[in-house]
Motif scaffolding. Structure first.
Motif, PDB file in Angstrom:
ATOM      1  N   ALA A 124       0.836  -1.200   0.000  1.00  0.00           N
ATOM      2  CA  ALA A 124       0.000   0.000   0.000  1.00  0.00           C
ATOM      3  C   ALA A 124       0.872   1.252   0.000  1.00  0.00           C
ATOM      4  O   ALA A 124       0.619   2.211  -0.759  1.00  0.00           O
ATOM      5  CB  ALA A 124      -0.919  -0.008   1.218  1.00  0.00           C
ATOM      6  N   ALA A 161      -3.634   2.108  -3.418  1.00  0.00           N
ATOM      7  CA  ALA A 161      -3.024   1.998  -2.092  1.00  0.00           C
ATOM      8  C   ALA A 161      -4.080   1.757  -1.027  1.00  0.00           C
ATOM      9  O   ALA A 161      -3.899   0.936  -0.117  1.00  0.00           O
ATOM     10  CB  ALA A 161      -2.231   3.270  -1.777  1.00  0.00           C
ATOM     11  N   PHE A 169      -4.540  -1.374   1.562  1.00  0.00           N
ATOM     12  CA  PHE A 169      -4.634  -1.177   3.005  1.00  0.00           C
ATOM     13  C   PHE A 169      -5.894  -1.851   3.557  1.00  0.00           C
ATOM     14  O   PHE A 169      -5.876  -2.469   4.638  1.00  0.00           O
ATOM     15  CB  PHE A 169      -4.642   0.304   3.358  1.00  0.00           C
ATOM     16  CG  PHE A 169      -3.470   0.737   4.209  1.00  0.00           C
ATOM     17  CD1 PHE A 169      -2.983  -0.068   5.219  1.00  0.00           C
ATOM     18  CD2 PHE A 169      -2.869   1.972   4.011  1.00  0.00           C
ATOM     19  CE1 PHE A 169      -1.911   0.330   6.017  1.00  0.00           C
ATOM     20  CE2 PHE A 169      -1.795   2.382   4.788  1.00  0.00           C
ATOM     21  CZ  PHE A 169      -1.317   1.553   5.796  1.00  0.00           C
ATOM     22  N   TYR A 200      -6.653   6.969   1.985  1.00  0.00           N
ATOM     23  CA  TYR A 200      -5.347   6.381   2.317  1.00  0.00           C
ATOM     24  C   TYR A 200      -4.838   6.932   3.649  1.00  0.00           C
ATOM     25  O   TYR A 200      -4.346   6.172   4.493  1.00  0.00           O
ATOM     26  CB  TYR A 200      -4.333   6.683   1.216  1.00  0.00           C
ATOM     27  CG  TYR A 200      -2.940   6.210   1.582  1.00  0.00           C
ATOM     28  CD1 TYR A 200      -2.552   4.894   1.368  1.00  0.00           C
ATOM     29  CD2 TYR A 200      -2.022   7.083   2.175  1.00  0.00           C
ATOM     30  CE1 TYR A 200      -1.296   4.445   1.741  1.00  0.00           C
ATOM     31  CE2 TYR A 200      -0.757   6.642   2.545  1.00  0.00           C
ATOM     32  CZ  TYR A 200      -0.400   5.328   2.320  1.00  0.00           C
ATOM     33  OH  TYR A 200       0.853   4.890   2.697  1.00  0.00           O
TER      34      TYR A 200
END
Length: 243
Positions: free
Chosen positions: A171, A183, A187, A217
């Motif tokens: 990620a 990403a 995650f 993110y």
């Protein structure tokens, strides 16, 4: 290390901001005392003194059947020492080979230990290896190693620090490449293997609901800084005795 040097280290640790009782650390002949003092010195940023103390532990062979109900096992002491020595070598000399060697020893020892490992995540040493590879310009190698770890642990369900940290690294890799949408997906996958409490479930739900990929993110990365639950729970019999 002579007696005067050792006593100076003990005095420093016993008199610090978060003092450790002298009776728990003063016996030089008990390598676990040297382990505790060395790691405390490193935490206090007394890096060179920490290295002198921790170096005396490197040849110790821990009892792999030691599994105390309270405190660190011998295996945990040795793993944490190896981890900190790796960081010291990296900080002082930027010696990639030596740092990765000590991290590798810590990783192998933590995987070989069959009892609860409560002081840290067994996956941290693997993740740190990937981070160092990234720092020295070998990020693609690190990405490949993370993928290999995911394949190796593919049959393991539930909480799994190796899969979590592999996905976390991937990620971060995509974030560094400017793809926060991908990403965030990685995650989200990582947190399937993370020990999460009810509060963690709420935090992750908020992260998933964020519309902007960069904010999503960022929210997942924030969740990764919180240890919602221990990685490894105590066996029920031990918990009952403690109660």
């Amino acid at each position: 290390m002579n007696e005067q040097e050792w006593l100076a280290c003990v005095n420093h640790v016993a008199g610090g901001e978060y003092p450790i009782p002298r009776g728990m650390i003063s016996n030089y002949n008990d390598w676990r005392c040297r382990s505790t003092v060395g790691r405390a010195l490193y935490w206090m940023d007394e890096v060179e003194a920490a290295m002198r103390v921790l170096a005396t532990v490197l040849d110790v062979e821990p009892d792999m059947e030691d599994a105390p109900e309270m405190g660190l096992s011998e295996a945990e002491h040795k793993v944490l020492c190896l981890r900190d020595v790796a960081e010291i070598v990296w900080k002082l000399a930027h010696n990639e080979d030596a740092a990765l060697n000590y991290l590798g020893q810590a990783y192998e020892l933590s995987r070989a230990y069959k009892h609860p490992f409560r002081s840290a995540s067994r996956g941290e040493m693997f993740y740190r290896r990937l981070a160092i590879l990234r720092e020295v310009g070998k990020e693609e190698q690190a990405v490949q190693e993370a993928a290999v770890m995911l394949d190796m642990e593919a049959e393991s369900g539930g909480i799994n620090p190796y899969r979590y940290f592999a996905y976390k690294f991937l990620a971060e890799h995509e974030h560094n490449n400017g793809d926060d949408a991908k990403a965030s997906q990685l995650f989200a996958e990582a947190f399937k293997y993370y020990p999460v409490s009810a509060a963690g479930e709420r935090d992750l739900a908020k992260a998933a609901a964020a519309v902007d990929p960069a904010e999503r993110y960022k929210a997942y990365a924030f969740c990764s800084t919180i240890q919602y639950k221990p990685w490894e729970e105590l066996p029920p019999a031990i918990i009952r005795r403690d109660l």
